[in-house]
Structure formats: C-alpha cells, structure tokens
Design a protein around this motif. Structure first.
Motif, PDB file in Angstrom:
ATOM      1  N   GLY A 169       0.782  -1.229   0.000  1.00  0.00           N
ATOM      2  CA  GLY A 169       0.000   0.000   0.000  1.00  0.00           C
ATOM      3  C   GLY A 169       0.812   1.277   0.000  1.00  0.00           C
ATOM      4  O   GLY A 169       0.244   2.361  -0.198  1.00  0.00           O
ATOM      5  N   TYR A 170       2.146   1.177   0.188  1.00  0.00           N
ATOM      6  CA  TYR A 170       2.932   2.405   0.267  1.00  0.00           C
ATOM      7  C   TYR A 170       4.299   2.279  -0.418  1.00  0.00           C
ATOM      8  O   TYR A 170       4.557   2.945  -1.422  1.00  0.00           O
ATOM      9  N   LEU A 171       5.156   1.406   0.101  1.00  0.00           N
ATOM     10  CA  LEU A 171       6.526   1.346  -0.405  1.00  0.00           C
ATOM     11  C   LEU A 171       6.586   0.951  -1.879  1.00  0.00           C
ATOM     12  O   LEU A 171       7.393   1.498  -2.644  1.00  0.00           O
ATOM     13  N   PRO A 176       9.728   2.974  -6.278  1.00  0.00           N
ATOM     14  CA  PRO A 176      10.170   3.009  -7.680  1.00  0.00           C
ATOM     15  C   PRO A 176      10.174   4.413  -8.282  1.00  0.00           C
ATOM     16  O   PRO A 176      10.866   4.655  -9.270  1.00  0.00           O
ATOM     17  N   ARG A 177       9.418   5.343  -7.705  1.00  0.00           N
ATOM     18  CA  ARG A 177       9.343   6.713  -8.215  1.00  0.00           C
ATOM     19  C   ARG A 177      10.196   7.681  -7.405  1.00  0.00           C
ATOM     20  O   ARG A 177      10.235   8.878  -7.711  1.00  0.00           O
ATOM     21  N   VAL A 231       3.802  12.306  -5.461  1.00  0.00           N
ATOM     22  CA  VAL A 231       3.534  11.228  -6.406  1.00  0.00           C
ATOM     23  C   VAL A 231       2.024  11.024  -6.436  1.00  0.00           C
ATOM     24  O   VAL A 231       1.396  10.838  -5.397  1.00  0.00           O
ATOM     25  N   SER A 232       1.432  11.056  -7.591  1.00  0.00           N
ATOM     26  CA  SER A 232      -0.014  10.963  -7.725  1.00  0.00           C
ATOM     27  C   SER A 232      -0.379   9.714  -8.525  1.00  0.00           C
ATOM     28  O   SER A 232       0.096   9.535  -9.651  1.00  0.00           O
ATOM     29  N   VAL A 233      -1.207   8.842  -7.927  1.00  0.00           N
ATOM     30  CA  VAL A 233      -1.653   7.627  -8.613  1.00  0.00           C
ATOM     31  C   VAL A 233      -3.133   7.394  -8.292  1.00  0.00           C
ATOM     32  O   VAL A 233      -3.640   7.852  -7.267  1.00  0.00           O
ATOM     33  N   TYR A 243       1.030  10.906  -2.657  1.00  0.00           N
ATOM     34  CA  TYR A 243       2.001  10.436  -1.665  1.00  0.00           C
ATOM     35  C   TYR A 243       3.212  11.363  -1.734  1.00  0.00           C
ATOM     36  O   TYR A 243       3.602  11.815  -2.819  1.00  0.00           O
ATOM     37  N   LYS A 244       3.797  11.634  -0.589  1.00  0.00           N
ATOM     38  CA  LYS A 244       4.992  12.471  -0.601  1.00  0.00           C
ATOM     39  C   LYS A 244       5.920  12.101   0.551  1.00  0.00           C
ATOM     40  O   LYS A 244       5.497  11.528   1.556  1.00  0.00           O
TER      41      LYS A 244
END
Length: 383
Positions: A169-171, A176-177, A231-233, A243-244
C-alpha cells in the motif's frame, strides 16, 4: 542462507526463523527409546501389543478432543463454514488420518497373540480416560513457543500483515518513483543530496514503536527542510491519490547539516496503539516481539522486490532507557558516516560528485541495526 542474511540475522535484536531442531530431537529420542526397549530384553510380542494399545489410545484421545471442539464449532457453522457441517468437522479433526491409523492399529492388534491381563476395551478406556483428563486440565495445550512457531510458519502474526500492507500500500508505490522525485527536487536545491547514491528512503524502525509525527520532537537536531514532489496515482477508487516524502537535515556536533530523506515506518503506530488499548489484549512484550517480526518480514519482502532495490535503507534501533536527547540524530549520522567511509571511493567516480557532508553513496541496500556499536558493513559480498 547468504552471508548478507547471516549478518542480518546474527544481530541480537531480530530473531531468525525457527528451524527443525524439534523434529530432529524427536528422531533422537525415538532411537533412544528403541534402544532402551532392546536392552530390557522384553518379549517383542508383548512390547508390540503395548505399543499398539497406547498408540490407538492416543488416536482415540485426539478423536475425543476433536469431538469436544466440534460441539463448539457446530454453533458457528453458518457464519464460519457456510452451513457445511462436514467442513466444520474436518476443521476439528482429520477423519481420514485418524480413521486410517485406527484401522491399521486394530488390524495389527488382532494379528497379535492375546496375553492374559486386562481386557482390551478396559485398557483402552483407562488410557483414553487419562487423555481426556489431560485435555480437561489443559495439560495438552500448546506452549507459548509452539503457538509462536505455528503463527510464524503460517504467517499469522500481526507483524506479517502489517509488513505486507506497508509494502503493497505504500513502499511499492513510492520507492520506484523516489529517485525521479529526488531528481526534480535536486534541480531546485542543488546544494542538497548531491550524490545519487544517497537517493533512497531511510526508514526508521524503533523497536519500542514510539513514533513521532514530527521528527524534531524526537530530536531537536533533526530539522524539516522540504517535501519532495508529490507522487499521484489512482488507488482503490481514489483518483490522483497523492504520496509524498520529506527531506530532513541532521545536525552533527559541529552544527553541519547532513541531508537525507527519512521517515518512520508508520505501521509501528498501530502496534503502539494496540499496546495502549486494553480491548486489544496486546502487551508490551507482544509489541516488542511483533516489532521485531515486522522488521524481519519487511526486510525479506523488500529484499525480493526488484522494483525497490537500491531505493531504501532500514535503520532499526532500540532507544528504550536511553537518556541522550540526541540519540536518534547520532544514530542516523553514525550510519551515514559509515556509508561515507566505505563508499567514498565509488562516489568520487561519479561525474560532478564532490565529497561533502551531504554526499554519502550506498551501492547496496542493507538492513542497519544499531547496538551502540559501529553499524554493519554496507559492502555486498556478492560484488
């Protein structure tokens, strides 16, 4: 097991996976019992008859225990077993295994010559009575070590679920980004994070599970600098979920700033909250054990993930009873200095990479665990 895994598991903080010593010991005890029976020079027929009687009694005792368990499960057939009584019965005892063993033992007993003494039914009744009394008084309940082993082997621990949830859910989303985010960040902050070998997420894992929302509250020598680009998904029905990660500066004794992307492992907050809630029935000792298993499980998961390779660094430490208010910053700096000392030669080879307090390259990601000694080596034996 590789030498890298040996270094990881050798540390006293983290328990290694259990082996097969219990099974090997049972083989040794079986051989010892067989030797004792041989030296007593008893009649083989008599020994075989006694063996079969006791073995049958054990199986009958297991059947009785399963039947007692079934009397409870029968009240939950609809909710737990979708209304299937046979499935509930099979969950309580293995009908095929116990039935086959009983048939084999019964056939073997019939082929043996009968000896005088108590009737077979009376012998079985007495032994079964002993088995049932042992069940009633809890003498056959599994020990704490057996329960722990069962949970570990079947991945039933709280830590296992938390580690996988944290990864999936996070890593697995942000790691990867991460280097792309740091690259964008570095274009506007060229004095920070100069060496690409430091472009990784430093994950703090305190074994006491005390996680601060602001790192400066844990240690005033740790200062927030800025956030990396978000990071936007699209995630679980949420459009453009963001996420940041945050860049922090770590001050050393000379007030020099050492920058890195660092944060706590957030699932530890759940373990801490559970230990503070009486309804969770989760003691401090349970919390410590699960924190260690979380660390080991997370390391194993990330170690097999090609997407996250080289993008993270786990820093495990135990600051319980530590009076130094700058313990955390020193702990992080000690690892960073170790990287600088061991990987400086590689950093010099990179074009435009100048040795500063902000340049600490690492070639391989490895779990770092502090025990008030120097951090573990970062060199990979496979290189």
């Amino acid at each position: 097991m590789s030498q890298e895994e040996d270094r990881f598991h050798a540390h006293s903080f983290i328990p290694r996976r259990r082996g097969n010593w219990a099974q090997h010991s049972s083989y040794i005890l079986i051989a010892l019992c067989a030797l004792i029976l041989y030296l007593t020079e008893q009649s083989i027929r008599h020994v075989a008859q006694c063996f079969i009687i006791h073995f049958v009694a054990l199986q009958v005792g297991a059947l009785f225990k399963g039947i007692c368990t079934f009397t409870e499960e029968v009240h939950h057939v609809s909710a737990r077993y979708r209304g299937k009584y046979f499935k509930a019965l099979n969950a309580c005892l293995d009908l095929r295994r116990h039935g086959l063993l009983l048939l084999l033992c019964g056939a073997a007993y019939l082929l043996l010559p009968k000896e005088t003494g108590l009737p077979l039914c009376l012998k079985l009744s007495l032994v079964c009575l002993c088995q049932l009394l042992a069940i009633v008084f809890g003498l056959q309940n599994p020990s704490a070590a057996e329960i722990s082993e069962l949970c570990e082997r079947n991945n039933l621990n709280v830590a296992h679920g938390l580690a996988w949830s944290y990864y999936i859910g996070y890593l697995k989303i942000i790691l990867p980004r991460l280097k792309d985010s740091i690259s964008v960040f570095s274009e506007n902050n060229k004095s920070l994070l100069k060496c690409k070998k430091t472009w990784k997420l430093h994950i703090l894992i305190p074994l006491n599970c005390e996680v601060y929302d602001n790192l400066w509250k844990a240690d005033s020598h740790i200062q927030f600098i800025n956030n990396l680009p978000e990071v936007s998904v699209d995630r679980a029905g949420i459009k453009r979920r963001t996420y940041k990660n945050s860049v922090h500066g770590i001050l050393d004794e000379n007030q020099k700033m050492h920058c890195c992307v660092v944060e706590y492992a957030t699932p530890l907050q759940s373990l801490y909250a559970m230990s503070q809630d009486d309804s969770a029935a989760f003691s401090r000792q349970d919390r410590l054990e699960q924190a260690k298993l979380f660390c080991r499980t997370l390391e194993e998961i990330l170690g097999k993930s090609k997407e996250c390779s080289g993008c993270y660094q786990l820093i495990v430490y135990d600051d319980s009873g530590e009076n130094d208010k700058h313990f955390l910053s020193k702990e992080i700096l000690r690892h960073l200095k170790q990287q600088d000392r061991e990987e400086y030669a590689m950093c010099e080879k990179e074009e435009g990479c100048i040795r500063t307090q902000n340049c600490r390259p690492v070639e391989e990601t490895e779990l770092l665990i502090s025990d008030y000694d120097q951090p573990l080596s970062l060199h990979s034996d496979s290189n």
